[in-house]
Write a protein that holds these residues in place. Structure first.
Motif, mmCIF file in Angstrom:
data_model
loop_
_atom_site.group_PDB
_atom_site.id
_atom_site.type_symbol
_atom_site.label_atom_id
_atom_site.label_comp_id
_atom_site.label_asym_id
_atom_site.label_seq_id
_atom_site.Cartn_x
_atom_site.Cartn_y
_atom_site.Cartn_z
ATOM 1 N N PHE A 1 -5.837 1.533 5.804
ATOM 2 C CA PHE A 1 -6.244 0.767 4.531
ATOM 3 C C PHE A 1 -7.088 -0.404 4.734
ATOM 4 O O PHE A 1 -7.342 -1.044 4.043
ATOM 5 C CB PHE A 1 -4.599 0.393 4.001
ATOM 6 N N PHE B 1 0.881 -1.296 -0.091
ATOM 7 C CA PHE B 1 0.025 -0.011 -0.096
ATOM 8 C C PHE B 1 1.083 1.196 -0.058
ATOM 9 O O PHE B 1 1.941 1.144 0.281
ATOM 10 C CB PHE B 1 -0.929 -0.072 1.335
ATOM 11 N N SER C 1 -12.603 -7.752 -6.075
ATOM 12 C CA SER C 1 -13.547 -6.854 -5.614
ATOM 13 C C SER C 1 -14.304 -7.667 -4.771
ATOM 14 O O SER C 1 -14.925 -8.573 -5.029
ATOM 15 C CB SER C 1 -13.813 -5.748 -6.474
ATOM 16 N N SER D 1 -8.634 -5.503 2.409
ATOM 17 C CA SER D 1 -8.283 -4.255 2.609
ATOM 18 C C SER D 1 -9.425 -3.033 1.941
ATOM 19 O O SER D 1 -10.106 -3.834 0.898
ATOM 20 C CB SER D 1 -7.037 -3.779 2.040
ATOM 21 N N ARG E 1 -8.537 -0.439 0.327
ATOM 22 C CA ARG E 1 -7.571 0.000 -0.926
ATOM 23 C C ARG E 1 -7.070 -1.101 -1.817
ATOM 24 O O ARG E 1 -6.783 -2.057 -1.113
ATOM 25 C CB ARG E 1 -6.277 0.700 -0.428
ATOM 26 N N GLN E 2 -6.913 -0.912 -2.921
ATOM 27 C CA GLN E 2 -6.572 -2.299 -3.664
ATOM 28 C C GLN E 2 -5.098 -2.132 -3.540
ATOM 29 O O GLN E 2 -4.224 -1.190 -3.754
ATOM 30 C CB GLN E 2 -6.708 -1.997 -5.085
#
Length: 236
Positions: A45, A33, A88, A66, A68-69
């Motif tokens: 995150f 990240f 996702s 998470s 965030r990707q």
């Protein structure tokens, strides 16, 4: 939300190091990240993770969730056995999927604890107390049931496996985000935190609370591989 499956390379020196020290594993995962804007990088995150060991091959897999990707190419070279699979979770967290009375299969690796010595001080303020682990099966099950009451679910069917490996942390100072760790000056022995794996079937009682619990995790020790609540449809 994103869920990643990382199959670790047992020949990697970094992998062996991280599996022996859960705090170092946490640092390695955070390398996927951007630089955190706050000190609480895990919270920023929304990182939750769980280590799973294949019973036959002994190969370790990390499930990482998470907000965030992640970019897993930032992991050390040859850290993974294969490319990381990342999906996702947006479709799984919608209101028509997570609704009251929905039944789901679940898995949760947890470190059940309770606070003691929380009596009020002479000035009327309440002492923060300290956490102690719960070892008896009935206490661990009661802990999970209490968590369900405050996070929007009730347990319908439960299997409890206390034989999962304990989590180890080597000589680290107290983490303000997780008050599980201490620091023993001059000690070369790791601190150990008991693990229990809960699996079974649950029913959602409050969809919004449950959705937030999936994002935030359940219980303490989230920086050490505890708290990730995995769900799946009930088959049949």
């Amino acid at each position: 939300m994103y869920l990643s499956q990382l199959i670790l390379n047992p020949r990697s020196r970094e992998v062996r190091r991280d599996l022996a020290n859960c705090q170092q594993l946490h640092r390695t995962l955070l390398s996927a990240f951007p630089q955190a804007e706050t000190e609480a990088a895990r919270q920023e995150f929304g990182l939750l993770f769980r280590v799973e060991i294949h019973p036959r091959t002994g190969v370790a897999t990390v499930l990482a969730q998470s907000v965030r990707q992640p970019d897993w190419t930032n992991l050390p070279p040859e850290y993974l056995n294969d490319e990381a699979a990342c999906q996702s979770l947006a479709d799984k967290y919608t209101a028509d999927v997570l609704h009251a009375q929905r039944r789901l299969r679940f898995r949760l690796r947890a470190n059940p604890t309770r606070k003691i010595e929380t009596k009020s001080l002479p000035d009327g303020t309440k002492r923060n107390g300290r956490r102690v682990e719960l070892f008896r099966a009935e206490d661990q099950i009661a802990w999970l049931q209490r968590k369900g009451q405050t996070t929007g679910f009730r347990v319908l069917d439960l299997q409890r496996n206390p034989d999962v490996p304990n989590t180890r942390v080597w000589n680290v100072r107290t983490n303000p985000e997780n008050k599980l760790t201490g620091w023993r000056k001059g000690s070369d022995k790791p601190m150990k935190f008991g693990s229990v794996l809960f699996e079974g079937e649950l029913e959602i009682t409050n969809a919004e609370q449950f959705r937030q619990a999936l994002i935030d995790g359940i219980g303490t020790g989230k920086a050490y591989g505890f708290g990730l609540l995995s769900i799946a449809p009930v088959s049949g």
